[in-house]
Design a protein around this motif. Structure first.
Motif, PDB file in Angstrom:
ATOM      1  N   LEU A  25       0.816  -1.219   0.000  1.00 36.76           N
ATOM      2  CA  LEU A  25       0.000   0.000   0.000  1.00 36.76           C
ATOM      3  C   LEU A  25       0.849   1.268   0.000  1.00 36.76           C
ATOM      4  N   ASN A  26       1.948   1.257   0.753  1.00 39.13           N
ATOM      5  CA  ASN A  26       2.732   2.478   0.957  1.00 39.13           C
ATOM      6  C   ASN A  26       3.869   2.677  -0.040  1.00 39.13           C
TER       7      ASN A  26
ATOM      8  N   PRO B 109       1.979   3.220  -4.913  1.00 37.35           N
ATOM      9  CA  PRO B 109       2.359   4.591  -5.302  1.00 37.35           C
ATOM     10  C   PRO B 109       3.499   4.606  -6.328  1.00 37.35           C
ATOM     11  N   GLY B 110       4.468   3.712  -6.170  1.00 36.65           N
ATOM     12  CA  GLY B 110       5.580   3.633  -7.123  1.00 36.65           C
ATOM     13  C   GLY B 110       5.111   3.219  -8.511  1.00 36.65           C
ATOM     14  N   MET B 111       4.201   2.249  -8.548  1.00 34.45           N
ATOM     15  CA  MET B 111       3.651   1.809  -9.827  1.00 34.45           C
ATOM     16  C   MET B 111       2.885   2.945 -10.507  1.00 34.45           C
TER      17      MET B 111
ATOM     18  N   ARG C  93      -7.178   2.148  -3.266  1.00 32.70           N
ATOM     19  CA  ARG C  93      -8.442   2.571  -2.652  1.00 32.70           C
ATOM     20  C   ARG C  93      -9.262   1.350  -2.219  1.00 32.70           C
ATOM     21  N   ASP C  94      -9.369   0.347  -3.092  1.00 30.59           N
ATOM     22  CA  ASP C  94     -10.167  -0.838  -2.772  1.00 30.59           C
ATOM     23  C   ASP C  94      -9.578  -1.610  -1.589  1.00 30.59           C
ATOM     24  N   LEU C  95      -8.257  -1.735  -1.557  1.00 31.24           N
ATOM     25  CA  LEU C  95      -7.618  -2.449  -0.449  1.00 31.24           C
ATOM     26  C   LEU C  95      -7.734  -1.676   0.860  1.00 31.24           C
ATOM     27  N   GLN C  96      -7.586  -0.365   0.806  1.00 24.28           N
ATOM     28  CA  GLN C  96      -7.734   0.433   2.025  1.00 24.28           C
ATOM     29  C   GLN C  96      -9.162   0.349   2.548  1.00 24.28           C
ATOM     30  N   HIS C  97     -10.132   0.421   1.650  1.00 24.78           N
ATOM     31  CA  HIS C  97     -11.541   0.332   2.051  1.00 24.78           C
ATOM     32  C   HIS C  97     -11.822  -1.037   2.681  1.00 24.78           C
TER      33      HIS C  97
END
Length: 125
Positions: A81-82, A86-88, A115-119
């Motif tokens: 996630l972090n 973001p790198g991709m 977004r989907d994974l955070q949700h």
């Protein structure tokens, strides 16, 4: 994992596999890729897509052809996630979510997968 379960999940439509992957990754806190002197990649519409799976057995099932020497490798969800997503996004790469040997994957923009994974992860807190 039971071979029958693997077979059943692999036969799901791409969107249902995507949803399964998001739920499983949020639950286990890890995502799987294939690695051999670098991570497995594919080309989708002229862009690099990196394949990800919810469990090692599904990644292993795709370790053939161009990826025959690749082995499943876990990525901690926090790093995914972090750092990864973001790198991709910065590199203009895509996520190939849960590809299967005979079938397609869900192609997602890194920001959408993030977004989907955070949700989904919020459901586990």
């Amino acid at each position: 994992m039971h071979p029958e379960k693997i077979k059943q999940v692999i036969q799901l439509p791409a969107q249902q596999r995507y949803d399964y992957c998001v739920r499983k990754v949020a639950d286990t806190q890890e995502v799987w890729g294939l690695y051999h002197d670098g991570w497995a990649t594919a080309q989708v519409g002229g862009k690099v897509a990196i394949p990800f799976w919810p469990e090692a057995a599904f990644a292993q099932a795709c370790a053939s052809g161009d990826w025959e020497h690749f082995q499943p490798r876990a990525i901690a969800l926090g790093d995914f996630l972090n750092k990864w997503l973001p790198g991709m996004a910065n590199n203009g790469q895509l996520a190939s979510v849960f590809p299967v040997p005979q079938g397609s994957a869900s192609i997602a923009a890194p920001d959408d997968l993030l977004r989907d994974l955070q949700h989904e992860s919020e459901q586990y807190e």
